[in-house]
Design a protein around this motif. Structure first.
Motif, PDB file in Angstrom:
ATOM      1  N   MET A 116       2.783  -0.142  86.934  1.00 47.97           N
ATOM      2  CA  MET A 116       1.454   0.262  87.389  1.00 47.97           C
ATOM      3  C   MET A 116       1.101  -0.461  88.675  1.00 47.97           C
ATOM      4  O   MET A 116       1.398  -1.653  88.829  1.00 47.97           O
ATOM      5  N   VAL A 117       0.465   0.266  89.582  1.00 48.86           N
ATOM      6  CA  VAL A 117       0.071  -0.293  90.872  1.00 48.86           C
ATOM      7  C   VAL A 117      -1.427  -0.100  91.034  1.00 48.86           C
ATOM      8  O   VAL A 117      -1.960   0.985  90.776  1.00 48.86           O
ATOM      9  N   LEU A 118      -2.106  -1.150  91.432  1.00 44.83           N
ATOM     10  CA  LEU A 118      -3.545  -1.045  91.656  1.00 44.83           C
ATOM     11  C   LEU A 118      -3.888  -1.549  93.044  1.00 44.83           C
ATOM     12  O   LEU A 118      -3.123  -2.272  93.679  1.00 44.83           O
ATOM     13  N   GLN A 119      -5.041  -1.126  93.503  1.00 43.78           N
ATOM     14  CA  GLN A 119      -5.528  -1.605  94.786  1.00 43.78           C
ATOM     15  C   GLN A 119      -7.038  -1.436  94.854  1.00 43.78           C
ATOM     16  O   GLN A 119      -7.613  -0.604  94.156  1.00 43.78           O
ATOM     17  N   SER A 120      -7.646  -2.245  95.677  1.00 45.37           N
ATOM     18  CA  SER A 120      -9.054  -2.097  95.973  1.00 45.37           C
ATOM     19  C   SER A 120      -9.200  -1.030  97.049  1.00 45.37           C
ATOM     20  O   SER A 120      -8.869  -1.256  98.214  1.00 45.37           O
ATOM     21  N   LYS A 175       5.515   0.299  98.523  1.00 43.14           N
ATOM     22  CA  LYS A 175       5.536   1.246  97.408  1.00 43.14           C
ATOM     23  C   LYS A 175       6.148   0.584  96.181  1.00 43.14           C
ATOM     24  O   LYS A 175       7.330   0.760  95.882  1.00 43.14           O
ATOM     25  N   PRO A 176       5.354  -0.177  95.431  1.00 36.58           N
ATOM     26  CA  PRO A 176       5.884  -0.874  94.264  1.00 36.58           C
ATOM     27  C   PRO A 176       6.475   0.035  93.191  1.00 36.58           C
ATOM     28  O   PRO A 176       7.430  -0.352  92.513  1.00 36.58           O
ATOM     29  N   VAL A 177       5.929   1.247  93.020  1.00 34.81           N
ATOM     30  CA  VAL A 177       6.481   2.166  92.014  1.00 34.81           C
ATOM     31  C   VAL A 177       7.934   2.485  92.323  1.00 34.81           C
ATOM     32  O   VAL A 177       8.788   2.527  91.428  1.00 34.81           O
TER      33      VAL A 177
END
Length: 388
Positions: A198-202, A190-192
């Motif tokens: 901002m956290v992104l993922q595929s 949980k980077p937030v």
């Protein structure tokens, strides 16, 4: 997370509004009608406020947005038609001519192409660093640095960054942090919560889980998501379709049990490979031999199914024979679906350039899917036998 079951099965789903159906409907509509001119005028002023045109907001997509934001412990979420779109929007929305970006070295292919080929056309430069040491970030920051781009773990050698330390440094310098969390998913990292903006993922990978949808996720503050929605998302028209959003909602239902199964199987396959005479090294963030194991255990709740094997090979043909001899493990890019995969690094190297002394040239990245681990091990064993 105490409310994980609620998020996956109930959050955002107002079943009384659609005939008490357990599975939410697919609102497969391009636009929405209004009875009052004043209502339409208000939506023109702020399309992020309600439904106007499914290029922007859509009820099925909104159910997914709520769930993904909650999983990331973020205020809001946007869902794109690919992970590459999410990357592009998150970066492009926060730079202008003359700005500078600090990125970890060897990020996802299309992130690096953006940094190298597209952004320089607009006067934006990028410095790549070894992100395993916070001192490298400190040295790379310039007065015009606007973004620090992270990918933890990386998808080949699984290099980690200390997310909390980088977030603290960036905040002190008024720099925006972006982290690609595709490897771990929101369930295992949980980077937030560690201070990343901002956290992104595929979502093509574990979120979808069935290898039948391509999508990307971006989470952060509501203010930031609205900024990106009003500009990059609407202008580029790269939001997700309602049907694909519905497929991702379906995928979320089984995400915890899939990750648990995949993680258990991966441990068995990794332990088998570590003992094999044709294996030089296995790179896996939760293996005791991993150089950043302590950081991995500190900021990751799990490591799922992706790892890299370095094969003992004097010639490229040994690696080629091994990969082409696999009967059940498919040779393909990506990961996160039901099927196990393998991809050799030498697929991007010409045979005459192969160097047996170069560790990277001998890498084969594996993804362990939902098959029985013994079934996969048997397949690997027979392929090894042909590659000797």
């Amino acid at each position: 997370m105490n409310d994980l079951s609620y998020i996956l099965n109930e959050l955002g789903e107002d079943r009384e509004q659609y005939f008490r159906a357990i599975s939410p409907p697919i609102m497969q509509t391009s636009n929405f009608a209004f009875k009052k001119v004043e209502e339409l005028r208000k939506v023109f002023e702020d399309e992020f406020s309600t439904y106007l045109y499914s290029r922007g907001l859509n009820p099925t997509v909104d159910i997914l947005r709520q769930k993904l934001a909650a999983l990331d412990e973020a205020e809001d979420c946007l869902v794109f038609n690919s992970g590459a779109s999410a990357i592009f929007a998150s970066v492009f929305s926060n730079v202008q001519s003359g700005d500078h970006i600090v990125s970890v070295k060897s990020p996802y292919t299309w992130a690096q192409k953006m940094f190298d080929n597209i952004l320089p056309r607009f006067g934006v430069t990028t410095t790549y660093i070894d992100g395993t040491h916070i001192e490298n970030f400190e040295r790379a920051i310039l007065p015009n640095t606007k973004i620090i781009y992270l990918e933890s773990p990386n998808s080949w050698d699984f290099a980690l960054q200390d997310l909390r330390a980088v977030a603290d440094l960036a905040r002190a310098e008024n720099i925006i942090t972006i982290c690609d969390n595709s490897y771990c998913t929101p369930l295992y990292q949980k980077p937030v919560a560690m201070g990343i903006d901002m956290v992104l993922q595929s979502a093509t990978k574990y979120i979808g889980g069935h290898s039948d949808v391509v999508a990307g996720v971006l989470t952060g503050t509501r203010q930031m998501m609205k900024k990106i929605f009003d500009n990059e998302l609407l202008n580029m028209g790269n939001g997700i379709t309602p049907f694909n959003a519905w497929l991702l909602i379906r995928g979320l239902r089984t995400l915890p049990i899939r990750l648990e199964r995949i993680s258990n199987s991966t441990t068995k396959v990794v332990n088998y490979l570590k003992k094999h005479p044709l294996v030089e090294e296995v790179i896996f963030p939760f293996d005791p031999s991993f150089p950043q194991i302590n950081l991995a255990k500190k900021q990751m709740g799990g490591a799922c199914g992706l790892f890299t094997m370095v094969m003992k090979a004097e010639k490229m043909q040994q690696i080629v024979t091994f990969c082409e001899s696999l009967r059940h493990i498919l040779m393909a890019v990506s990961w996160g679906g039901h099927e196990s995969l393998a991809i050799p690094r030498c697929a991007s190297i010409l045979p005459e350039n192969f160097d047996a002394g170069n560790r990277a040239h001998k890498m084969i990245r594996f993804y362990v899917g939902l098959e029985d681990p013994e079934y996969l091990i048997a397949d690997i064993e027979q392929a090894f036998a042909k590659a000797r």
